[in-house]
Design an enzyme around this catalytic site. Structure first.
Site, PDB file in Angstrom:
ATOM      1  N   SER A 255      41.665  48.581  34.961  1.00 46.45           N
ATOM      2  CA  SER A 255      42.888  48.012  35.559  1.00 46.45           C
ATOM      3  C   SER A 255      42.738  46.944  36.538  1.00 46.45           C
ATOM      4  O   SER A 255      41.656  47.339  37.307  1.00 46.45           O
ATOM      5  CB  SER A 255      43.940  49.355  36.187  1.00 46.45           C
ATOM      6  OG  SER A 255      44.802  48.873  36.836  1.00 46.45           O
ATOM      7  N   GLY A 308      36.477  37.268  39.213  1.00 51.45           N
ATOM      8  CA  GLY A 308      35.649  37.018  37.817  1.00 51.45           C
ATOM      9  C   GLY A 308      35.850  35.708  37.432  1.00 51.45           C
ATOM     10  O   GLY A 308      36.819  34.807  38.053  1.00 51.45           O
ATOM     11  N   CYS A 311      39.088  34.794  36.054  1.00 48.88           N
ATOM     12  CA  CYS A 311      40.182  35.305  36.332  1.00 48.88           C
ATOM     13  C   CYS A 311      41.173  34.462  37.011  1.00 48.88           C
ATOM     14  O   CYS A 311      40.767  33.463  37.856  1.00 48.88           O
ATOM     15  CB  CYS A 311      39.817  36.386  37.631  1.00 48.88           C
ATOM     16  SG  CYS A 311      38.872  37.724  36.939  1.00 48.88           S
ATOM     17  N   GLY A 346      32.099  37.586  39.418  1.00 45.62           N
ATOM     18  CA  GLY A 346      31.594  36.969  40.136  1.00 45.62           C
ATOM     19  C   GLY A 346      30.174  36.725  40.467  1.00 45.62           C
ATOM     20  O   GLY A 346      29.461  35.929  41.165  1.00 45.62           O
ATOM     21  N   MET A 394      40.243  39.423  29.876  1.00 46.70           N
ATOM     22  CA  MET A 394      41.186  40.367  28.988  1.00 46.70           C
ATOM     23  C   MET A 394      42.536  40.277  29.579  1.00 46.70           C
ATOM     24  O   MET A 394      43.492  40.698  28.971  1.00 46.70           O
ATOM     25  CB  MET A 394      40.722  41.730  29.496  1.00 46.70           C
ATOM     26  CG  MET A 394      39.173  41.774  29.000  1.00 46.70           C
ATOM     27  SD  MET A 394      38.976  41.389  27.281  1.00 46.70           S
ATOM     28  CE  MET A 394      40.113  42.886  26.509  1.00 46.70           C
ATOM     29  N   ARG A 407      45.958  46.540  30.808  1.00 41.74           N
ATOM     30  CA  ARG A 407      45.112  46.578  32.081  1.00 41.74           C
ATOM     31  C   ARG A 407      46.011  45.880  33.360  1.00 41.74           C
ATOM     32  O   ARG A 407      45.715  45.993  34.565  1.00 41.74           O
ATOM     33  CB  ARG A 407      44.043  45.360  31.502  1.00 41.74           C
ATOM     34  CG  ARG A 407      42.982  45.104  32.648  1.00 41.74           C
ATOM     35  CD  ARG A 407      41.958  44.338  32.237  1.00 41.74           C
ATOM     36  NE  ARG A 407      40.808  44.524  33.101  1.00 41.74           N
ATOM     37  CZ  ARG A 407      40.608  44.052  34.292  1.00 41.74           C
ATOM     38  NH1 ARG A 407      40.782  43.716  34.492  1.00 41.74           N
ATOM     39  NH2 ARG A 407      39.586  43.946  34.802  1.00 41.74           N
ATOM     40  N   GLN A 419      46.670  36.449  33.322  1.00 42.87           N
ATOM     41  CA  GLN A 419      45.929  36.488  34.381  1.00 42.87           C
ATOM     42  C   GLN A 419      44.708  36.150  34.201  1.00 42.87           C
ATOM     43  O   GLN A 419      43.498  36.453  34.869  1.00 42.87           O
ATOM     44  CB  GLN A 419      46.097  37.628  35.177  1.00 42.87           C
ATOM     45  CG  GLN A 419      47.467  37.996  35.746  1.00 42.87           C
ATOM     46  CD  GLN A 419      47.516  39.437  36.304  1.00 42.87           C
ATOM     47  OE1 GLN A 419      46.608  39.956  37.023  1.00 42.87           O
ATOM     48  NE2 GLN A 419      48.498  39.975  36.277  1.00 42.87           N
ATOM     49  N   GLU A 478      23.084  22.467  51.327  1.00 45.97           N
ATOM     50  CA  GLU A 478      21.685  22.574  51.428  1.00 45.97           C
ATOM     51  C   GLU A 478      21.107  23.642  50.830  1.00 45.97           C
ATOM     52  O   GLU A 478      19.849  23.595  50.191  1.00 45.97           O
ATOM     53  CB  GLU A 478      21.439  22.754  52.878  1.00 45.97           C
ATOM     54  CG  GLU A 478      20.156  22.833  53.162  1.00 45.97           C
ATOM     55  CD  GLU A 478      19.917  23.085  54.691  1.00 45.97           C
ATOM     56  OE1 GLU A 478      19.470  22.052  55.670  1.00 45.97           O
ATOM     57  OE2 GLU A 478      20.183  24.135  55.437  1.00 45.97           O
ATOM     58  N   GLY A 480      21.941  24.707  47.815  1.00 52.64           N
ATOM     59  CA  GLY A 480      21.630  24.714  46.534  1.00 52.64           C
ATOM     60  C   GLY A 480      20.780  23.476  46.418  1.00 52.64           C
ATOM     61  O   GLY A 480      20.291  22.934  47.304  1.00 52.64           O
TER      62      GLY A 480
HETATM   63  P1  XMP Z   1      32.708  37.628  35.690  1.00 50.66           P
HETATM   64  O1  XMP Z   1      32.621  36.640  36.849  1.00 50.66           O
HETATM   65  O2  XMP Z   1      31.219  38.308  35.551  1.00 50.66           O
HETATM   66  O3  XMP Z   1      33.852  38.467  35.656  1.00 50.66           O
HETATM   67  O4  XMP Z   1      32.634  36.934  34.335  1.00 50.66           O
HETATM   68  C1  XMP Z   1      34.017  39.638  34.673  1.00 50.66           C
HETATM   69  C2  XMP Z   1      35.188  40.644  35.622  1.00 50.66           C
HETATM   70  O5  XMP Z   1      36.410  39.979  35.453  1.00 50.66           O
HETATM   71  C3  XMP Z   1      37.497  40.661  35.173  1.00 50.66           C
HETATM   72  N1  XMP Z   1      38.291  40.268  34.333  1.00 50.66           N
HETATM   73  C4  XMP Z   1      39.589  39.549  34.621  1.00 50.66           C
HETATM   74  N2  XMP Z   1      40.033  39.283  35.723  1.00 50.66           N
HETATM   75  N3  XMP Z   1      41.797  38.076  34.710  1.00 50.66           N
HETATM   76  C5  XMP Z   1      41.278  38.475  35.802  1.00 50.66           C
HETATM   77  O6  XMP Z   1      41.848  38.415  36.894  1.00 50.66           O
HETATM   78  C6  XMP Z   1      41.173  38.363  33.380  1.00 50.66           C
HETATM   79  O7  XMP Z   1      41.969  37.840  32.376  1.00 50.66           O
HETATM   80  C7  XMP Z   1      39.888  39.128  33.345  1.00 50.66           C
HETATM   81  N4  XMP Z   1      39.152  39.554  32.251  1.00 50.66           N
HETATM   82  C8  XMP Z   1      38.304  40.219  33.108  1.00 50.66           C
HETATM   83  C9  XMP Z   1      36.936  42.126  35.030  1.00 50.66           C
HETATM   84  O8  XMP Z   1      36.927  42.799  35.916  1.00 50.66           O
HETATM   85  C10 XMP Z   1      35.801  41.740  34.319  1.00 50.66           C
HETATM   86  O9  XMP Z   1      34.567  42.727  34.488  1.00 50.66           O
END
Ligand code: XMP
Length: 492
Positions: A255, A308, A311, A346, A394, A407, A419, A478, A480
């Site tokens: 979630s 993410g 996200c 992230g 997702m 979710r 989202q 700096e 990077g």
């Molecule tokens: P990274 O940065 O590793 O992040 O690609 C993966 C995490 O992002 C979350 N996630 C989402 N968050 N909208 C969001 O706001 C989305 O559509 C979405 N899909 C995934 C999730 O926690 C994942 O592990």
């Protein structure tokens, strides 16, 4: 010199990994003395702090096997039917070597049009119906086909008849012995007339090069650890039943805002009915949210909201938190209750992993970092001459259309609000290769901090021995790569 984390994170700013930097400490041990052993949840130990996110472009059988082989864990996504999800968990748990290929299948009456039909595999496997789920009859090797290069001829005219195979219960040593004995270069892995994989001699040699791989994360059941995600709706209780029967070791309640009555009810349901199963709650970013879930009985917390790479939650809903602050704050309360924290989202380099772990997390959960790997679902495509793989949020409309809207608690709403986005990431090769390198880099980071384990990093942070600062925009530039006309970014 510098600030303690306590002081830095209490000034009213929301910081993310790139905003902060640790000051180096004192080294009195070699890199290899650094231990990265950890727990993803109270009762599920891992030997590396890496977790694959429950996303449909990241974690299916192949990723689950590879992550377990590496000593981490993957959470198989739930954007599919309960029985399909459970089948992926069961399949991953039945393996003893990391899956290495995505075999290509053809029926004997078919034809091979071009060398591209082989995909990444040196062989096309011939099965009765031309799919994985049918009787294995033989194979065509790419080299043979290239010598012949005749797309008119039907496969049965030139295929090699062979039903030689090994079961998925074979470990690396047994497969190696089989290939030796038969003087074969590859062998299909078959269970009950379903071809699961194709293992080549080269793959066996490669895995042998990573001695730790063969052991991996093993659960109390003696098999590899596999996690899965579920939602918090009534029908998710039925999904959970399927997953438990498949042998799932730990579940995460998926979630974007985990501090809800739905999640608390589900945690209580799991703790009452499945005493042996660990449940991870989330996502949370504040101490308050975390405390609520801890009180309800979670065995782990997943931290991150809008951090993410795909996200858009912070933009769309105006809620979330910078990931460094979120990890530090939630970890501070989780630590008191001895609940492991997963820093989710992230992560785009090994430095981010060092920061997440040092700020209090026990593991990092990754999506984009793993999505370009061989083990992620989906085929590679080409875009502007680059090999890429699709990666989607997702909460993207595309994924939600397939069912992941739960979710975002949007299941009863008529209008779906996205989202997340659909994108693509660069080909990164196999996780079996780049995760060990990444872990070595993390160990070097820990060494610079004078921390020989996750526990000692957390202790250094809490005793205020470890100091950190915020980087200005110029300091980030700096830090990077900068000032070069051109460069090649290659780490291993
Ligand atoms: P990274 O940065 O590793 O992040 O690609 C993966 C995490 O992002 C979350 N996630 C989402 N968050 N909208 C969001 O706001 C989305 O559509 C979405 N899909 C995934 C999730 O926690 C994942 O592990």
């Amino acid at each position: 010199d510098g600030f303690s984390a306590e002081k830095l994170f209490s000034q009213g700013y929301s910081y993310t990994y790139d905003d902060v930097i640790f000051l180096p400490h004192y080294i009195d041990f070699p890199t290899d003395a650094v231990q990265l052993a950890t727990r993803v949840s109270s009762n599920v130990p891992l030997s590396i702090p890496c977790v694959a996110s429950p996303m449909d472009t990241v974690s299916e059988t192949c990723m689950a096997v590879a992550m377990a082989a590496l000593g981490g864990i993957a959470f198989v996504h739930s954007n599919t039917t309960p029985s399909e999800q459970a089948a992926m968990v069961a399949s991953a748990k039945s393996r003893r070597v990391p899956i290495l290929s995505s075999p290509v299948f053809k029926a004997p009456s078919g034809r091979i049009e071009s060398a591209d039909d082989f995909g990444d595999s040196p062989y096309i496997l011939v099965t009765e119906s031309g799919s994985a789920k049918s009787k294995l009859l033989g194979y065509v090797s790419k080299v043979d086909w290239q010598n012949r290069n005749d797309k008119e001829v039907k496969i049965y005219d030139y295929m090699v008849n062979s039903s030689a195979s090994v079961p998925s219960s074979f470990d690396l040593g047994q497969i190696d012995a089989f290939l030796e004995e038969k003087k074969a270069n590859f062998v299909p892995m078959v269970d009950n007339d379903e071809v699961l994989d194709l293992v080549t001699k080269e793959d066996v040699e490669r895995i042998k090069g990573y001695p730790k791989l063969a052991k991996g994360s093993v659960g109390a059941d003696g098999r590899w650890l596999v996690g899965a995600s579920i939602g918090t709706r009534e029908q998710d209780k039925e999904r959970l039943e399927h997953l438990v029967k498949a042998g799932v070791n730990v579940v995460v309640l998926d979630s974007s805002q985990g501090n809800s009555i739905y999640q608390i009810d589900m945690i209580k349901h799991i703790k009452k009915n499945y005493r042996e199963l660990d449940v991870i709650g989330g996502n949370v970013v504040t101490i308050n949210q975390a405390d609520n879930l801890i009180q309800a009985g979670v065995d782990g917390l997943r931290v991150g909201m809008g951090s993410g790479s795909i996200c858009t939650t912070q933009e769309v809903c105006a809620v979330g938190r910078g990931q460094a602050t979120a990890v530090y704050k939630v970890s501070s309360t989780a630590y008191k209750n001895k609940i492991p924290v997963i820093a989710d989202g992230g992560i785009s380099n090994s430095g981010h992993i060092v920061k997440a772990l040092t700020l209090g997390a026990s593991t990092v959960m990754m999506g984009s970092f793993l999505a370009g790997s061989t083990e992620a679902p989906g085929a590679y495509e080409y875009q502007n001459g680059q090999r890429i793989k699709k990666y989607r949020g997702m909460g993207s409309l595309e994924a939600m259309t397939k069912g992941s809207d739960a979710r975002y608690l949007g299941d009863t709403a008529k209008l779906k609000i996205a989202q997340g986005v659909v994108g693509a990431v660069k080909d990164k090769g196999s996780v079996l290769k780049f995760i060990p390198y990444t872990m070595q880099a993390v160990k070097q980071g820990f060494q610079d901090l004078g921390a020989s384990s996750l526990q000692s990093a957390h202790d250094l942070l809490r005793s205020r021995t470890l100091r950190l600062e915020v980087r200005t925009g110029a300091a980030q530039v700096e830090g990077g790569i900068h000032g070069l006309v051109s460069y090649e970014k290659k780490y291993f």
